[in-house]
Scaffold this motif. Sequence first.
Motif, PDB file in Angstrom:
ATOM      1  N   SER A 261      26.124 -15.410  31.273  1.00 63.95           N
ATOM      2  CA  SER A 261      25.159 -15.442  30.178  1.00 63.95           C
ATOM      3  C   SER A 261      24.989 -16.841  29.585  1.00 63.95           C
ATOM      4  O   SER A 261      23.930 -17.166  29.048  1.00 63.95           O
ATOM      5  CB  SER A 261      25.568 -14.452  29.081  1.00 63.95           C
ATOM      6  OG  SER A 261      26.883 -14.688  28.637  1.00 63.95           O
ATOM      7  N   ALA A 262      26.023 -17.688  29.694  1.00 61.07           N
ATOM      8  CA  ALA A 262      25.927 -19.044  29.147  1.00 61.07           C
ATOM      9  C   ALA A 262      24.838 -19.859  29.842  1.00 61.07           C
ATOM     10  O   ALA A 262      24.315 -20.826  29.280  1.00 61.07           O
ATOM     11  CB  ALA A 262      27.269 -19.760  29.271  1.00 61.07           C
TER      12      ALA A 262
ATOM     13  N   TRP B 138      18.814  -7.550  26.970  1.00 61.94           N
ATOM     14  CA  TRP B 138      19.844  -8.221  26.166  1.00 61.94           C
ATOM     15  C   TRP B 138      20.138  -7.415  24.897  1.00 61.94           C
ATOM     16  O   TRP B 138      21.294  -7.200  24.540  1.00 61.94           O
ATOM     17  CB  TRP B 138      19.370  -9.626  25.804  1.00 61.94           C
ATOM     18  CG  TRP B 138      20.347 -10.430  24.993  1.00 61.94           C
ATOM     19  CD1 TRP B 138      20.373 -10.540  23.621  1.00 61.94           C
ATOM     20  CD2 TRP B 138      21.429 -11.230  25.477  1.00 61.94           C
ATOM     21  NE1 TRP B 138      21.414 -11.365  23.226  1.00 61.94           N
ATOM     22  CE2 TRP B 138      22.072 -11.805  24.348  1.00 61.94           C
ATOM     23  CE3 TRP B 138      21.912 -11.526  26.753  1.00 61.94           C
ATOM     24  CZ2 TRP B 138      23.169 -12.644  24.455  1.00 61.94           C
ATOM     25  CZ3 TRP B 138      23.007 -12.371  26.871  1.00 61.94           C
ATOM     26  CH2 TRP B 138      23.636 -12.924  25.730  1.00 61.94           C
TER      27      TRP B 138
ATOM     28  N   ASN C 293      25.030 -12.032  18.691  1.00 62.51           N
ATOM     29  CA  ASN C 293      24.318 -12.051  19.978  1.00 62.51           C
ATOM     30  C   ASN C 293      22.891 -11.536  19.852  1.00 62.51           C
ATOM     31  O   ASN C 293      21.991 -12.002  20.560  1.00 62.51           O
ATOM     32  CB  ASN C 293      25.093 -11.220  21.008  1.00 62.51           C
ATOM     33  CG  ASN C 293      26.220 -12.000  21.652  1.00 62.51           C
ATOM     34  OD1 ASN C 293      26.003 -12.923  22.429  1.00 62.51           O
ATOM     35  ND2 ASN C 293      27.447 -11.642  21.310  1.00 62.51           N
TER      36      ASN C 293
ATOM     37  N   LEU D  23      21.862 -20.966  26.893  1.00 57.43           N
ATOM     38  CA  LEU D  23      22.525 -20.176  25.856  1.00 57.43           C
ATOM     39  C   LEU D  23      23.901 -20.728  25.491  1.00 57.43           C
ATOM     40  O   LEU D  23      24.322 -20.676  24.336  1.00 57.43           O
ATOM     41  CB  LEU D  23      22.658 -18.723  26.330  1.00 57.43           C
ATOM     42  CG  LEU D  23      23.086 -17.682  25.283  1.00 57.43           C
ATOM     43  CD1 LEU D  23      22.169 -17.728  24.065  1.00 57.43           C
ATOM     44  CD2 LEU D  23      23.075 -16.287  25.897  1.00 57.43           C
TER      45      LEU D  23
ATOM     46  N   TYR E 164      26.460 -18.521  19.877  1.00 60.01           N
ATOM     47  CA  TYR E 164      26.947 -17.872  21.097  1.00 60.01           C
ATOM     48  C   TYR E 164      28.442 -18.132  21.270  1.00 60.01           C
ATOM     49  O   TYR E 164      29.211 -17.211  21.586  1.00 60.01           O
ATOM     50  CB  TYR E 164      26.168 -18.403  22.303  1.00 60.01           C
ATOM     51  CG  TYR E 164      26.682 -17.914  23.635  1.00 60.01           C
ATOM     52  CD1 TYR E 164      26.391 -16.636  24.090  1.00 60.01           C
ATOM     53  CD2 TYR E 164      27.458 -18.747  24.446  1.00 60.01           C
ATOM     54  CE1 TYR E 164      26.859 -16.181  25.316  1.00 60.01           C
ATOM     55  CE2 TYR E 164      27.931 -18.309  25.672  1.00 60.01           C
ATOM     56  CZ  TYR E 164      27.633 -17.028  26.098  1.00 60.01           C
ATOM     57  OH  TYR E 164      28.107 -16.590  27.311  1.00 60.01           O
TER      58      TYR E 164
END
Length: 211
Positions: A45-46, A60, A111, A122, A128
């Motif tokens: 997800s990063a 998401w 989130n 992200l 995050y």
Amino acid sequence: MATATVIPTVRRSRAGLILALSPIPFVILVITLLVASAAAGTDKSAEITPAVMAEIRAQWIGVWIVYPLAVCFGSVGMLHLFGSRHSVLARGAVVATGLSIVCALVNAGLNLSITGFDADRLGSVTRYDVALEVNLVSFWLAWVALICGGLALRRAGELRRTGLVVAVLAGLFGVVDIAGHGAVPPFVLSFLWLTLGVGLLRSRSVPSEGE
């Protein structure tokens, strides 16, 4: 060795059922994560960019609605089981579980708040990173709750063997999780909840010495 007699109660049975069913929300969560990962084209997800987020915003949001529900489902069972008990260990389980729920909700809220980020990816968004740390604390508190809860049941003469096994495993998983900074998969937590739940449902009246 003394054996404690425990009067069957609706609360105890309900707690056992909730804990026994706790893996189900995690199964739903895994499916939701797989769908979101497939849509994003990555399982990291990063690395999600603003353009990708715009395409997977619905998925998401779905993940971060299901995620706290999965964590809180078993936690509700823990609160149901230990909420009316007054031993130090039982109160410790309640406090740790309550704080774990708070962290899970904060994590989800953070989130959900970053779907419109404008950084290059992200992983560059401060919220995050904060969410990741809060999430880890949530699970570390859940391990603590299981340690206290398992020992509380053993000391009360209920689920003597099961309580000890759960407490020991929770301690080991907790150490590994802290040392590896989130090395233990989240669903492992539900298996320990399941173990307590099955134990409660199998022995709702007079726990045996070797339970």
